[in-house]
Enzyme design. Sequence first.
Site, PDB file in Angstrom:
ATOM      1  N   ARG A 161       9.251  29.947 -48.045  1.00 11.67           N
ATOM      2  CA  ARG A 161       7.957  30.639 -48.234  1.00 11.67           C
ATOM      3  C   ARG A 161       7.376  31.172 -46.927  1.00 11.67           C
ATOM      4  O   ARG A 161       6.159  31.141 -46.710  1.00 11.67           O
ATOM      5  CB  ARG A 161       6.936  29.718 -48.907  1.00 11.67           C
ATOM      6  CG  ARG A 161       7.335  29.216 -50.266  1.00 11.67           C
ATOM      7  CD  ARG A 161       7.368  30.317 -51.322  1.00 11.67           C
ATOM      8  NE  ARG A 161       7.922  29.803 -52.555  1.00 11.67           N
ATOM      9  CZ  ARG A 161       9.224  29.819 -52.847  1.00 11.67           C
ATOM     10  NH1 ARG A 161      10.107  30.383 -52.021  1.00 11.67           N
ATOM     11  NH2 ARG A 161       9.664  29.312 -53.960  1.00 11.67           N
ATOM     12  N   SER A 239       0.222  28.739 -57.415  1.00 12.48           N
ATOM     13  CA  SER A 239       0.102  27.481 -56.655  1.00 12.48           C
ATOM     14  C   SER A 239      -0.788  27.674 -55.435  1.00 12.48           C
ATOM     15  O   SER A 239      -0.632  28.657 -54.711  1.00 12.48           O
ATOM     16  CB  SER A 239       1.479  27.023 -56.163  1.00 12.48           C
ATOM     17  OG  SER A 239       2.373  26.925 -57.239  1.00 12.48           O
ATOM     18  N   GLU A 335      -0.851  27.886 -49.845  1.00 12.51           N
ATOM     19  CA  GLU A 335       0.143  28.948 -50.054  1.00 12.51           C
ATOM     20  C   GLU A 335      -0.552  30.306 -50.063  1.00 12.51           C
ATOM     21  O   GLU A 335       0.025  31.333 -49.716  1.00 12.51           O
ATOM     22  CB  GLU A 335       0.892  28.733 -51.378  1.00 12.51           C
ATOM     23  CG  GLU A 335       1.882  29.853 -51.646  1.00 12.51           C
ATOM     24  CD  GLU A 335       2.725  29.691 -52.901  1.00 12.51           C
ATOM     25  OE1 GLU A 335       3.052  28.550 -53.271  1.00 12.51           O
ATOM     26  OE2 GLU A 335       3.058  30.724 -53.497  1.00 12.51           O
TER      27      GLU A 335
HETATM   28  C1  LIG Z   1       0.912  32.830 -62.133  1.00  9.97           C
HETATM   29  C2  LIG Z   1       1.522  32.966 -60.762  1.00  9.97           C
HETATM   30  C3  LIG Z   1       2.815  32.499 -60.548  1.00  9.97           C
HETATM   31  C4  LIG Z   1       3.419  32.625 -59.294  1.00  9.97           C
HETATM   32  N1  LIG Z   1       4.679  32.141 -59.128  1.00  9.97           N
HETATM   33  C5  LIG Z   1       5.268  32.242 -57.921  1.00  9.97           C
HETATM   34  C6  LIG Z   1       6.601  31.726 -57.738  1.00  9.97           C
HETATM   35  O1  LIG Z   1       7.222  31.223 -58.651  1.00  9.97           O
HETATM   36  N2  LIG Z   1       7.141  31.844 -56.508  1.00  9.97           N
HETATM   37  C7  LIG Z   1       6.468  32.436 -55.457  1.00  9.97           C
HETATM   38  O2  LIG Z   1       7.042  32.512 -54.359  1.00  9.97           O
HETATM   39  N3  LIG Z   1       5.219  32.928 -55.610  1.00  9.97           N
HETATM   40  C8  LIG Z   1       4.612  32.850 -56.812  1.00  9.97           C
HETATM   41  N4  LIG Z   1       3.342  33.330 -56.986  1.00  9.97           N
HETATM   42  C9  LIG Z   1       2.639  33.926 -55.849  1.00  9.97           C
HETATM   43  C10 LIG Z   1       2.748  35.482 -55.785  1.00  9.97           C
HETATM   44  O3  LIG Z   1       2.843  36.023 -57.064  1.00  9.97           O
HETATM   45  C11 LIG Z   1       3.958  35.951 -54.983  1.00  9.97           C
HETATM   46  O4  LIG Z   1       3.927  35.374 -53.700  1.00  9.97           O
HETATM   47  C12 LIG Z   1       4.019  37.467 -54.859  1.00  9.97           C
HETATM   48  O5  LIG Z   1       5.180  37.822 -54.137  1.00  9.97           O
HETATM   49  C13 LIG Z   1       2.772  38.070 -54.199  1.00  9.97           C
HETATM   50  O6  LIG Z   1       2.793  39.463 -54.447  1.00  9.97           O
HETATM   51  P1  LIG Z   1       1.469  40.361 -54.368  1.00  9.97           P
HETATM   52  O7  LIG Z   1       1.928  41.790 -54.355  1.00  9.97           O
HETATM   53  O8  LIG Z   1       0.519  40.007 -55.435  1.00  9.97           O
HETATM   54  O9  LIG Z   1       0.918  39.914 -52.950  1.00  9.97           O
HETATM   55  P2  LIG Z   1      -0.587  40.026 -52.389  1.00  9.97           P
HETATM   56  O10 LIG Z   1      -1.397  38.897 -52.897  1.00  9.97           O
HETATM   57  O11 LIG Z   1      -1.121  41.394 -52.568  1.00  9.97           O
HETATM   58  O12 LIG Z   1      -0.284  39.795 -50.841  1.00  9.97           O
HETATM   59  C14 LIG Z   1       0.207  38.559 -50.387  1.00  9.97           C
HETATM   60  C15 LIG Z   1       0.456  38.650 -48.876  1.00  9.97           C
HETATM   61  O13 LIG Z   1       1.450  39.630 -48.617  1.00  9.97           O
HETATM   62  C16 LIG Z   1       0.920  40.676 -47.787  1.00  9.97           C
HETATM   63  N5  LIG Z   1       1.487  41.932 -48.309  1.00  9.97           N
HETATM   64  C17 LIG Z   1       1.420  42.403 -49.576  1.00  9.97           C
HETATM   65  N6  LIG Z   1       2.113  43.553 -49.675  1.00  9.97           N
HETATM   66  C18 LIG Z   1       2.593  43.821 -48.441  1.00  9.97           C
HETATM   67  C19 LIG Z   1       3.371  44.891 -47.883  1.00  9.97           C
HETATM   68  N7  LIG Z   1       3.818  45.907 -48.634  1.00  9.97           N
HETATM   69  N8  LIG Z   1       3.646  44.859 -46.564  1.00  9.97           N
HETATM   70  C20 LIG Z   1       3.224  43.837 -45.772  1.00  9.97           C
HETATM   71  N9  LIG Z   1       2.478  42.810 -46.230  1.00  9.97           N
HETATM   72  C21 LIG Z   1       2.170  42.800 -47.561  1.00  9.97           C
HETATM   73  C22 LIG Z   1      -0.590  40.582 -47.917  1.00  9.97           C
HETATM   74  O14 LIG Z   1      -1.213  41.097 -46.748  1.00  9.97           O
HETATM   75  C23 LIG Z   1      -0.788  39.093 -48.101  1.00  9.97           C
HETATM   76  O15 LIG Z   1      -0.758  38.483 -46.828  1.00  9.97           O
HETATM   77  C24 LIG Z   1       2.713  33.232 -58.229  1.00  9.97           C
HETATM   78  C25 LIG Z   1       1.409  33.718 -58.452  1.00  9.97           C
HETATM   79  C26 LIG Z   1       0.833  33.588 -59.700  1.00  9.97           C
HETATM   80  C27 LIG Z   1      -0.546  34.120 -59.924  1.00  9.97           C
END
Ligand SMILES: Cc1cc2nc3c(=O)[nH]c(=O)nc-3n(C[C@H](O)[C@H](O)[C@H](O)COP(=O)(O)OP(=O)(O)OC[C@H]3O[C@@H](n4cnc5c(N)ncnc54)[C@H](O)[C@@H]3O)c2cc1C
Length: 343
Positions: A161, A239, A335
């Site tokens: 992670r 999480s 996280e």
């Molecule tokens: C119901 C649920 C289940 C989940 N299950 C998992 C799981 O099983 N495993 C897991 O690892 N995670 C899980 N997550 C967490 C999350 O979904 C993932 O980490 C996902 O990859 C985040 O994507 P996002 O586009 O929503 O990120 P955001 O929340 O928009 O951003 C997260 C971080 O990444 C950065 N970021 C976003 N896009 C970019 C980009 N293009 N370039 C540079 N930085 C960027 C942001 O600045 C921030 O620091 C879960 C979340 C939820 C709500």
Amino acid sequence: MGELLADHTTLRLGGPAPHWFTHADPATWRDLARAVHRTPGRPFTLGGGSNTLAADSGYNGPVIRMATTGISTRALDHTTVEVTAQAGEDLSSLALWTVSEGLSGIEYLAGIPGTIGAAPVQNTGAYGQQIADALTRVTAYDWRTGRTLRLPPTACAFGYRTSTFKTHPGRFTILSVTLHLTRSPLAAPVTYVHLADHLGTPLATRPPLTEAANAVLTHRAERGLLIPESGPDSRQAGSVFLNPTVTHVQAVSIRTAGGPLYRGSDSQLRASAGWLLEHAGHRPGQQLAPGIRCSSRRTLTLTAVSPTTASAYAAVVGSLAKRAYNAHGVQLRPELFCMDLWP
Ligand SMILES: Cc1cc2nc3c(=O)[nH]c(=O)nc-3n(C[C@H](O)[C@H](O)[C@H](O)COP(=O)(O)OP(=O)(O)OC[C@H]3O[C@@H](n4cnc5c(N)ncnc54)[C@H](O)[C@@H]3O)c2cc1C
């Protein structure tokens, strides 16, 4: 024109972002980057907002919302296909699309909310698979040098992670992600015991791709690992804590109390953050503060159930970490990515 961060995060918390940029067309990146460079403050790149806690006061620097779409493929040989996805592509849809194309490599990531562009940031993973396993290149803009870089996995410092994108917040915006996937009717071997049970197959067998992805979706739904469209669990960010590494002494004490331990992809011994919370006295559905409670299926997911604030949410996260530390001597780390709420 500014935007309200609450409208762009799955927790639906967060104040105004007056310097808002939506990146929807890959061809216009240079112009957008120039405008961002002219805006004071550290750029914050936002994907689907499913792992972000935005502050009530909002964010004064430039916020770049990644909304680019597009997937291209290139056959490298009989079995390997290179897939490049623009950063704003939905991760789960991409995983399901690869399954429908008979490509193995990210099938166990089906159901994870958010964008492919965010996946390298925390090396998003589930069921023993993580994006780094299939990733061959990240194309990213470096805000420090003003250059677009093509980074191989060795330059990304992937870990459990984590990655260089996480440890250098604000330095890079990921523009696209390139994966090497394998043409195969079968999924990668099942390494996650609960999923193997669910599939009714022994560990290490390779189920058909579609069966594997469907099992993941069903298992995630049953365990509260999908975001419901409505209801008390619909405002959440998954999480709130990472599974912590534990010392030998902590491991013995957790094992004696019946707690699960496993070795992560980094070979480190880890405990389950959810178990640690439950054995510090918490439970699914528990009200923790006005408007904040554990999700109805998982102690490790905190939902915002009524009007509440990001600072109240952050305070609850902090107090849960303290309770777990007092009970087990193990430090839990968030996280969630927090805009200005914690480092
Ligand atoms: C119901 C649920 C289940 C989940 N299950 C998992 C799981 O099983 N495993 C897991 O690892 N995670 C899980 N997550 C967490 C999350 O979904 C993932 O980490 C996902 O990859 C985040 O994507 P996002 O586009 O929503 O990120 P955001 O929340 O928009 O951003 C997260 C971080 O990444 C950065 N970021 C976003 N896009 C970019 C980009 N293009 N370039 C540079 N930085 C960027 C942001 O600045 C921030 O620091 C879960 C979340 C939820 C709500």
